[in-house]
Every structure is written in structure tokens, then in C-alpha cells.
Design a protein around this motif. Structure first.
Motif, PDB file in Angstrom:
ATOM      1  N   UNK A  70       0.834  -1.206   0.000  1.00  0.00           N
ATOM      2  CA  UNK A  70       0.000   0.000   0.000  1.00  0.00           C
ATOM      3  C   UNK A  70       0.862   1.246   0.000  1.00  0.00           C
ATOM      4  N   UNK A  71       1.910   1.264   0.833  1.00  0.00           N
ATOM      5  CA  UNK A  71       2.805   2.417   0.891  1.00  0.00           C
ATOM      6  C   UNK A  71       3.463   2.654  -0.462  1.00  0.00           C
ATOM      7  N   UNK A  72       3.850   1.585  -1.132  1.00  0.00           N
ATOM      8  CA  UNK A  72       4.468   1.712  -2.442  1.00  0.00           C
ATOM      9  C   UNK A  72       3.496   2.354  -3.434  1.00  0.00           C
ATOM     10  N   UNK A  73       2.232   1.927  -3.406  1.00  0.00           N
ATOM     11  CA  UNK A  73       1.226   2.531  -4.288  1.00  0.00           C
ATOM     12  C   UNK A  73       1.018   4.009  -3.959  1.00  0.00           C
ATOM     13  N   UNK A  74       1.028   4.328  -2.678  1.00  0.00           N
ATOM     14  CA  UNK A  74       0.864   5.727  -2.265  1.00  0.00           C
ATOM     15  C   UNK A  74       2.013   6.577  -2.802  1.00  0.00           C
ATOM     16  N   UNK A  75       3.228   6.066  -2.688  1.00  0.00           N
ATOM     17  CA  UNK A  75       4.381   6.817  -3.172  1.00  0.00           C
ATOM     18  C   UNK A  75       4.332   6.988  -4.689  1.00  0.00           C
ATOM     19  N   UNK A  76       3.910   5.934  -5.392  1.00  0.00           N
ATOM     20  CA  UNK A  76       3.744   6.055  -6.846  1.00  0.00           C
ATOM     21  C   UNK A  76       2.699   7.115  -7.184  1.00  0.00           C
ATOM     22  N   UNK A  77       1.584   7.089  -6.456  1.00  0.00           N
ATOM     23  CA  UNK A  77       0.534   8.073  -6.697  1.00  0.00           C
ATOM     24  C   UNK A  77       1.037   9.486  -6.425  1.00  0.00           C
ATOM     25  N   UNK A  78       1.737   9.669  -5.313  1.00  0.00           N
ATOM     26  CA  UNK A  78       2.242  10.997  -4.976  1.00  0.00           C
ATOM     27  C   UNK A  78       3.210  11.495  -6.038  1.00  0.00           C
ATOM     28  N   UNK A  79       4.105  10.627  -6.508  1.00  0.00           N
ATOM     29  CA  UNK A  79       5.060  11.031  -7.541  1.00  0.00           C
ATOM     30  C   UNK A  79       4.338  11.382  -8.838  1.00  0.00           C
ATOM     31  N   UNK A  80       3.381  10.547  -9.251  1.00  0.00           N
ATOM     32  CA  UNK A  80       2.661  10.805 -10.494  1.00  0.00           C
ATOM     33  C   UNK A  80       1.835  12.076 -10.407  1.00  0.00           C
ATOM     34  N   UNK A  81       1.164  12.281  -9.268  1.00  0.00           N
ATOM     35  CA  UNK A  81       0.336  13.473  -9.109  1.00  0.00           C
ATOM     36  C   UNK A  81       1.199  14.729  -9.048  1.00  0.00           C
ATOM     37  N   UNK A  82       2.347  14.645  -8.373  1.00  0.00           N
ATOM     38  CA  UNK A  82       3.239  15.806  -8.310  1.00  0.00           C
ATOM     39  C   UNK A  82       3.767  16.160  -9.698  1.00  0.00           C
ATOM     40  N   UNK A  83       4.114  15.158 -10.476  1.00  0.00           N
ATOM     41  CA  UNK A  83       4.568  15.427 -11.846  1.00  0.00           C
ATOM     42  C   UNK A  83       3.455  16.063 -12.671  1.00  0.00           C
ATOM     43  N   UNK A  84       2.250  15.505 -12.554  1.00  0.00           N
ATOM     44  CA  UNK A  84       1.129  16.024 -13.332  1.00  0.00           C
ATOM     45  C   UNK A  84       0.779  17.448 -12.945  1.00  0.00           C
ATOM     46  N   UNK A  85       1.083  17.833 -11.702  1.00  0.00           N
ATOM     47  CA  UNK A  85       0.802  19.204 -11.264  1.00  0.00           C
ATOM     48  C   UNK A  85       2.031  20.106 -11.385  1.00  0.00           C
ATOM     49  N   UNK A  86       3.109  19.605 -12.028  1.00  0.00           N
ATOM     50  CA  UNK A  86       4.257  20.444 -12.325  1.00  0.00           C
ATOM     51  C   UNK A  86       5.252  20.616 -11.208  1.00  0.00           C
ATOM     52  N   UNK A  87       5.415  19.597 -10.363  1.00  0.00           N
ATOM     53  CA  UNK A  87       6.349  19.702  -9.237  1.00  0.00           C
ATOM     54  C   UNK A  87       7.318  18.517  -9.270  1.00  0.00           C
TER      55      UNK A  87
END
Length: 595
Positions: free
Chosen positions: A177-194
Motif C-alpha cells: 500500500x505504501x508503495x502505491x501511495x508513493x507512486x501516486x504521490x510522484x505521479x500526481x506531483x509530476x502532473x501538477x508540475x512539481x
């Protein structure tokens, strides 16, 4: 039986003297990630080790019944009591005395703890909602959900039961679950330009699972989005070598395609990258320039920089540090001055440090050198590089001074000797460039990598040329303080300077609200004097707050509670010791986020 002695396998079910249940009989709130806790209840009242184990097993089930046979097997293992059902009932009675009689139910299916909330279940909900929103294109909301889920993971599942076999499968699931959360955070941060946040999340995912190729692809995309091609290729190469050495396989086709995309300056397939979001430092760099193109209130600092260049022209080199709080106009001042320096015939080389640049030694200086060389013909480049071309060739490929050959892979050594050789080669090239007056500008050195910090120190103590002037900017109170021959501390603008920017009518009110910070002043002015803080400014402040780690939550809570800080109320709100909060507040004050 002697008084005070217990027969083997028999448990005294009496609660501690004077102990009272701390909560009413509704469901409990349990924290399973990290150290086990039940909110509002001091589980130290459960003194029996077996009872504590039983409580954790029931809590992990999150309201589902656990068969009595499984409970007996976990609690007693290979040495069950002669009457396991009775002894299990005794343990449950002891727990009920602490938790409340209505919180543990007995049915044909087994025993169940009434759970109103658990961090594990909440994390799953945040994760699934974030993934849904990211798929729908709502990157900011997805990032917020991922951040909330990540904060719930305080450590391994039931860290108190580190060696327990019965929790092994659930702990592995929590890690996934933590791994999925980290993937989501990285993908969302990239998509929002960070890309900086994306890289940090992806690296954390690789710490959890060193072979997580999805995390690697996100990290490659983050480095590429930040213009750190060499860092991306170095990360890929290390990953490829680790796969070959430990598993005997090559990266998956999707990962190899990501590496090829980085080499060819194309987007990484399947990963969305948004435009860079407004950051405090970026807004500060351009904010004052958008106000009628005027730089106001900095005449003394411009004169000091002019004088420093006069000394370098005369053969007296130096390092000037321009420092101040976020938004005070450091980049705007230096940008204005470098135009003047170029007009006087000085060569100006400019680079900027950032959070991702720490992955490569000397990256901001190599960026500056590469951009300068890219504007020259091949003969001039060869003359300036000289024999150091053999050392600097690979790093400068990324900096843009040379075309990147198709399929080239740039090795980046982390060896200290290699770094020293590169640093000395850079000094020698700078010496050739500064045969005539030259200025090296390095922005945001509070984010500099150690090799860049060391090079700036050497430029101050052992300048490679008498005509080289280094000008660096840094945020006050952050990072290492560079050696300097001159230090310029930028102060807030006075009322007269504010009036030049926004006019005599608006100046008094905006000066009072902004405290003379140019970025705040201009953002408030753009909002037309509205009472609400502009969204761009909220985002800039939030970005700075997020960088404070554990102190960020304290500062946010303090802001919500109002302008007058009540430490006891804040401690009660956050359930933290006042001495810890004082450390957080001191950090906020040092970063000028709290006044």
C-alpha cells in the motif's frame, strides 16, 4: 495455592486498582501503522503481554470477527492452556475492563473489536480516491489525497510486533500500500508540475522496493522535467546494474523506453508532466519585473555590486552573497545587475541550484558553463576547455555545450576523487574565461550540492583569476552559509518604495499587509486589494511550509488558531508536547513564515 501466586496458564482478570475506562462505548480509533495506539485510551493499563497481543490481533482485523481458535494459536502458540476457551475469555474480560464492556463482541464467528476508524483503512480510502482523481485528470486533488495517505504511514505495520509471524502477511500488504501511495504521490506531483516532490516520492518508493520499475520510471520523468538529464541517466544505469547483478535480468521494455525517451528529450511514455507550478522563488524572480519593469528600493545594493565588479576589473576578485527571505527580490536584483555587467563587457555565466540538482556534483556551475560555451563557435569552445575537455566532456553534454550523440550514456561517478578532478577542471576553465572580467552567478545556493559549496569556498579562498567575480543568492537561515568578501542582506521595502510600485493610494494598506515583501506586495496588488489572499500566493507559502517537515503541521495549525498564539491550545489541538511545538515555532520564525 499460595496467596499472590498463580497456577500455570491461569490469568488474573482483575483490572488495575482504580483504573477507569477512558472512553464511552462507541467504536475505537486505532493506529496500526507504526507504534500501536488506540486514541484516547492509555493501553499501558493492559499489563499482560498476552492481553496486549490479543488486543493487537483484534485491532488488526478492523472490526471483523477473529475465530477463537486463531486467537488461541497466536496468543499461546505451541503451549496453549488446559482450558483455552476459558483463558481466552479471561483475557477478553481484562481488555473490556480497560476499553469498555461494549467494545469487544462475541459471536459464533469469534471475537471482534468495534473499530470506528483505523489509519490502515483510511489510507486505503485516500489511496483509492487519489488514484481515481488522477485518472480523471484532477492532479492537485490526487496529490492532496496521496499526501494525506502518506502521512498516516508512521512506520511498519504494528512496529511493536516486529518479529511476530502472525502479522507478516498484513505487514507485507501495508508495504505494498505504501508503495502505491508513493507512486501516486510522484505521479500526481509530476502532473501538477512539481518534479522535486515527484523525485522525492519516487526515491522513497525505491527505498521500499529497490526493484520497483514504476518508481524508477517516475524518477526518470521527474529528473527529465527538471532538466537533469544526466541525473536521470545515472539513476537508470545504477538500476540496470543492480538488476543484472542481483536478479540476472534487464529492465522491462517500458523502463528501457523511458530511458530512451530521456536520451532523446521526449516525454516519458505514459507519464503526464504538467507545467511548473508557481513556486515562491520563481514568483520572486519575476514579480517585481512585471510591475512596470522597475526595480525600486535597491539602489544601494546595485551600487555595491557595481563596485564589486570594479574591483574585479582592477584585479581584485571576490564572492558576493545576496541573501534575504523568500520573495524579497534576490533574483530580481541580480538579474537587473547582470544586464548592467554585460553592458560593461563582462562575461556572465549563470546557473541555479534546485532540490534535484543535488544528485549531481557541480550541476549549477556546469549548467552555467555549458550555457556560456553553447553560444561560442567550436574553436572558441576548444580553446576555453583546453585539456580539461577530456574531464568535462561528459558533464557538459548534459549542460548543452555539445550535441548529445545518439545512444550516448553519460557515466556520473560518485567517487570523491573524481569529483575533485572535475572541480579543479572547472576552476581552470573559469580561469581561461576570466582572462577578461567575468561574473559567475549561482542562484539559490541554500539548495547547493556539497561539491558546489566546496567550489564556491575555493573561489573565495583561492580565486582562479583576479578578474572573476562570483555572485550567489541564498535564502536567509537555510543551507550552508558561503564564505563571502561582501554580504548584501535585502530588507523589506519601505513605504516610499512601495508607493513607487503600487501608487500612493494603495501603498499604505498594501505595505502594512505585505510587510514590505515585494512578492507579497505585488500579489496583493494584482488581487485588487481584495481581502482574500491570492491563490498563487497561498500556493507559494504552502510550498515553503511543506519543506519544514514535522514543523509544517504545527505552523498550519497556528495559522488557523489566529494571530495570537496560545501554546497550550496549540499543544492540546495537536496532542504534542509544548517543548516540541516550541522547536517547530522557532523554525517557522527562522524561515520568516511566522512573525
Amino acid at each position: 495455592m499460595a496467596r499472590g501466586r498463580r497456577a500455570r496458564g491461569v490469568i488474573d482478570a482483575r483490572p488495575p486498582a482504580g483504573y477507569k475506562c477512558a472512553m464511552p462505548a462507541e467504536g475505537v480509533r486505532v493506529r496500526l501503522l507504526g507504534r500501536f495506539e488506540i486514541e484516547g485510551i492509555d493501553t499501558a493499563g493492559v499489563r499482560s503481554r498476552k492481553a496486549r497481543t490479543l488486543l493487537r490481533v483484534l485491532a488488526l482485523a478492523q472490526g471483523a470477527p477473529v475465530p477463537a481458535a486463531r486467537l488461541v494459536d497466536i496468543v499461546w502458540g505451541e503451549e496453549p492452556p488446559s482450558e483455552p476457551a476459558d483463558q481466552l475469555s479471561v483475557l477478553v474480560s481484562r481488555l473490556r475492563a480497560v476499553l469498555g464492556a461494549g467494545r469487544i463482541d462475541r459471536s459464533d464467528a469469534g471475537y471482534a473489536l468495534t473499530v470506528a476508524w483505523s489509519d490502515l483503512a483510511a489510507g486505503t480510502s485516500f489511496l483509492e480516491e487519489g488514484e481515481r482523481r488522477l485518472d480523471a485528470g484532477a492532479a492537485v486533488a490526487a496529490r492532496a489525497a496521496a499526501t494525506a495517505a502518506r502521512r498516516l504511514h508512521r512506520g511498519p505495520l504494528l512496529a511493536d510486533e516486529a518479529g511476530a509471524e502472525w502479522v507478516g502477511a498484513e505487514r507485507a500488504a501495508a508495504e505494498r500500500q505504501l508503495l502505491r501511495i508513493q507512486h501516486l504521490l510522484a505521479a500526481a506531483a509530476l502532473a501538477s508540475g512539481d518534479p522535486a516532490t515527484a523525485a522525492a516520492a519516487a526515491e522513497e518508493a525505491l527505498d521500499v522496493d529497490p526493484f520497483a520499475e514504476e518508481a524508477l520510471r517516475l524518477l526518470l520523468a521527474a529528473h527529465a522535467a527538471a532538466g537533469r538529464k544526466a541525473a536521470a541517466l545515472a539513476v537508470y544505469e545504477r538500476f540496470r546494474e543492480r538488476l543484472a547483478a542481483e536478479l540476472g535480468v534487464d529492465p522491462a521494455p517500458a523502463t528501457a523506453a523511458a530511458q530512451l525517451a530521456v536520451l532523446q528529450d521526449r516525454p516519458v511514455p505514459g507519464i503526464a508532466v504538467g507545467e511548473a507550478r508557481t513556486a515562491w522563488s520563481e514568483a520572486a524572480a519575476g514579480g517585481a519585473e512585471t510591475s512596470a519593469g522597475r526595480l525600486v528600493g535597491r539602489d544601494a545594493e546595485l551600487a555595491a555590486l557595481d563596485a564589486a565588479l570594479d574591483r574585479a576589473v582592477a584585479g581584485d576578485p571576490g564572492v558576493v552573497v545576496v541573501e534575504g527571505e523568500a520573495g524579497i527580490g534576490k533574483s530580481r536584483l541580480v538579474g537587473e545587475w547582470t544586464v548592467r555587467a554585460r553592458a560593461r563587457g563582462a562575461a556572465v555565466l549563470a546557473g541555479r541550484c534546485d532540490e534535484l540538482g543535488r544528485a549531481l556534483p557541480l550541476q549549477p556551475v556546469l549548467d552555467a558553463l555549458g550555457e556560456h560555451l553553447a553560444g561560442l563557435d567550436s574553436g572558441a569552445v576548444s580553446a576555453l576547455l583546453g585539456p580539461e575537455a577530456a574531464v568535462l566532456g561528459d558533464p557538459l553534454l548534459t549542460a548543452g555545450a555539445m550535441p548529445l550523440p545518439a545512444g550516448a550514456v553519460m557515466p556520473v561517478s560518485s567517487d570523491g576523487v573524481a569529483r575533485a578532478v572535475i572541480a579543479e577542471s572547472v576552476r581552470r576553465v573559469l580561469a581561461r574565461i576570466a582572462a577578461h572580467p567575468a561574473v559567475l552567478v549561482v542562484e539559490d545556493v541554500h539548495l547547493a550540492d556539497p561539491a558546489t559549496e566546496d567550489l564556491l569556498t575555493r573561489l573565495r579562498r583561492h580565486p582562479p583569476s583576479p578578474h572573476l567575480l562570483a555572485v550567489v543568492t541564498r535564502r536567509s537561515g537555510e543551507g550552508r552559509t558561503p564564505d563571502a568578501s561582501l554580504r548584501l542582506s535585502l530588507e523589506p521595502l519601505d513605504l516610499a518604495a512601495c508607493a513607487q510600485l503600487v501608487g500612493d493610494v494603495e501603498a499604505p494598506g498594501l505595505h502594512r499587509r505585505s510587510g514590505g515583501n515585494p512578492l507579497l506586495l505585488l500579489e496583493l496588488s494584482r488581487a485588487g486589494g481584495a481581502a482574500d489572499i491570492p491563490e498563487s500566493l497561498r500556493e507559494a507559502v504552502a510550498t515553503q511550509c511543506d519543506r519544514l517537515g514535522p514543523a509544517a503541521a504545527t505552523l498550519r495549525a497556528a495559522a488557523v488558531l489566529g494571530p495570537e498564539l496560545d501554546l497550550e491550545v496549540l499543544a492540546a489541538t495537536l496532542r504534542m508536547a509544548p517543548i516540541v511545538l516550541l522547536d517547530h515555532l522557532e523554525e517557522g520564525s527562522r524561515r520568516r513564515l511566522l512573525v
